[in-house]
Design an enzyme around this catalytic site. Structure first.
Site, PDB file in Angstrom:
ATOM      1  N   THR A  21      -9.441  65.053 -64.215  1.00 38.42           N
ATOM      2  CA  THR A  21      -9.103  63.951 -65.118  1.00 38.42           C
ATOM      3  C   THR A  21      -9.030  64.412 -66.565  1.00 38.42           C
ATOM      4  OG1 THR A  21      -9.979  61.901 -66.058  1.00 38.42           O
ATOM      5  CG2 THR A  21     -11.590  63.416 -65.160  1.00 38.42           C
TER       6      THR A  21
ATOM      7  N   TYR B 194     -18.498  60.164 -66.269  1.00 38.34           N
ATOM      8  CA  TYR B 194     -17.355  60.335 -65.364  1.00 38.34           C
ATOM      9  C   TYR B 194     -16.651  61.670 -65.657  1.00 38.34           C
ATOM     10  CZ  TYR B 194     -12.656  59.887 -63.523  1.00 38.34           C
ATOM     11  OH  TYR B 194     -11.465  60.147 -62.892  1.00 38.34           O
TER      12      TYR B 194
END
Ligand code: UDP
Length: 330
Positions: free
Chosen positions: A117, A141
């Site tokens: 990501t 995250y």
């Protein structure tokens, strides 16, 4: 020789399964259905309900189907949730990837494609963001995914695993043929939320943060069509098959749109002027993040087909209209 897709019942995974089946590949899906939808898995694929960190299941699938590559999507993906419960994210994304890699390397599966990501970069000051930009995540995250990239790098060195990690920017849209799309209830991603508002599944929506140092005060992101993202994974699998070197690559278009740009586009494409309220910024959201997209084009020969915000929104809306009226909160 089959390909194992973890999280194949999820949003991106279900598009990957379709693309692989369309390409004539034998596909095995491993998904715990925590957020995925069984009905979105192409019936041409084998489905196994289970956890990616369960070595018995993974070893059995590898042996039974002669798995030659793993495409690992299964993960938790909501940035603010990771801020509220970081250990849950380190378990789901980092510890479970470690367990999966242990099984995959023990069984000598040669190739691994990983869903990483843009959140690994954190609050970037320079734009666009190239892969050489230092990765300093600002959310658990992002950190949970960066640690998985490190495990891949070190596993490649130690055990000879060949991998590609794709750092996704903001994935949106749906299968152009309407076969699958983002179906998760209580969605938090911007285009999905705006499409739910446009189809009357929400009374309206909020814009989180209006005093960021950007051109209109709202966050800027690089939105990529899910089908283009999936074609990058197909390209990555072919690249590894042809002996390509381990690589980490951005997956975005290199164009930034603000939250207000997206809201305006969804209103225009849908023809619905849904209510929008301005709200405080969300925890963990960087102001602007736009990809430098040249490495993936040069290395994989990736050529996106839906590189247009309006097309992304059109496909997302078409899928949203197919979902039941109560799908947003179900
Ligand atoms: N956002 C928003 N309202 C929403 C959902 C998202 O204003 O209902 C904003 C969010 O704060 C961020 C951008 O839209 O600036 C993209 O958020 P999203 O959750 O889609 O993806 P992220 O960039 O966090 O992975």
């Amino acid at each position: 020789m089959a390909i194992l897709v973890t999280g194949g019942a999820g949003y991106i995974g279900s598009h990957m399964v379709l693309a692989l089946c369309d390409a004539g590949e034998e596909v095995v899906v491993l998904d715990d259905l925590s957020t995925g939808v069984r009905a979105n898995v192409d019936p041409r694929a084998r489905f196994m309900l289970g956890d990616v960190s369960d070595p018995l299941i993974v070893m059995r699938l590898i042996a039974e189907h002669g798995i030659r590559a793993v495409v690992h999507f299964a993960a938790k993906i909501v940035v603010p949730d990771s801020v509220a419960d970081p250990l849950d994210y380190y378990l789901a994304n980092t510890a479970k990837t470690r367990a999966l890699l242990a099984a995959v390397t023990a069984a000598h599966v040669p190739h691994f494609v990983f869903s990483s990501t843009a959140a690994v970069y954190g609050d970037v000051s320079q734009e666009p963001v190239s892969e050489a930009t230092p990765a300093v995540p600002v959310s658990p995250y992002g950190a949970s995914k960066l640690m998985s990239e490190w495990m891949l790098r070190d596993s490649a060195q130690a055990y000879g695993l060949k991998y590609v990690a794709l750092r996704y920017f903001n994935v949106a849209g749906a299968d152009p043929l309407g076969r699958t799309g983002q179906s998760t209830p209580r969605a938090t991603h911007l285009i999905k939320v705006a499409c739910e508002a446009a189809t009357g599944k929400r009374a309206g929506m909020q814009v989180f943060g209006t005093d960021y140092p950007t051109r209109d005060g709202t966050c800027i992101r690089d939105y990529i069509h899910v089908s283009d993202l999936v074609s990058a994974h197909l390209d990555a699998l072919n690249y590894l098959k042809n002996g390509g070197a381990n690589a980490v690559m951005n997956c975005g278009y290199g164009a930034g749109y603000s939250v207000l740009d997206v809201v305006e586009t969804v209103k225009r494409v849908s023809g619905v002027d849904f209510p929008v309220t301005l709200a405080p910024a969300r925890a963990g959201d960087p102001a602007s993040i736009v990809a430098s997209a040249s490495k993936i084009r040069d290395t994989l020969g990736w050529r996106p087909k839906y590189d247009n915000l309006e097309t992304i929104v059109r496909h997302a809306l078409a899928w949203e209209r197919k979902l039941p009226a109560n799908s947003a909160a179900a």
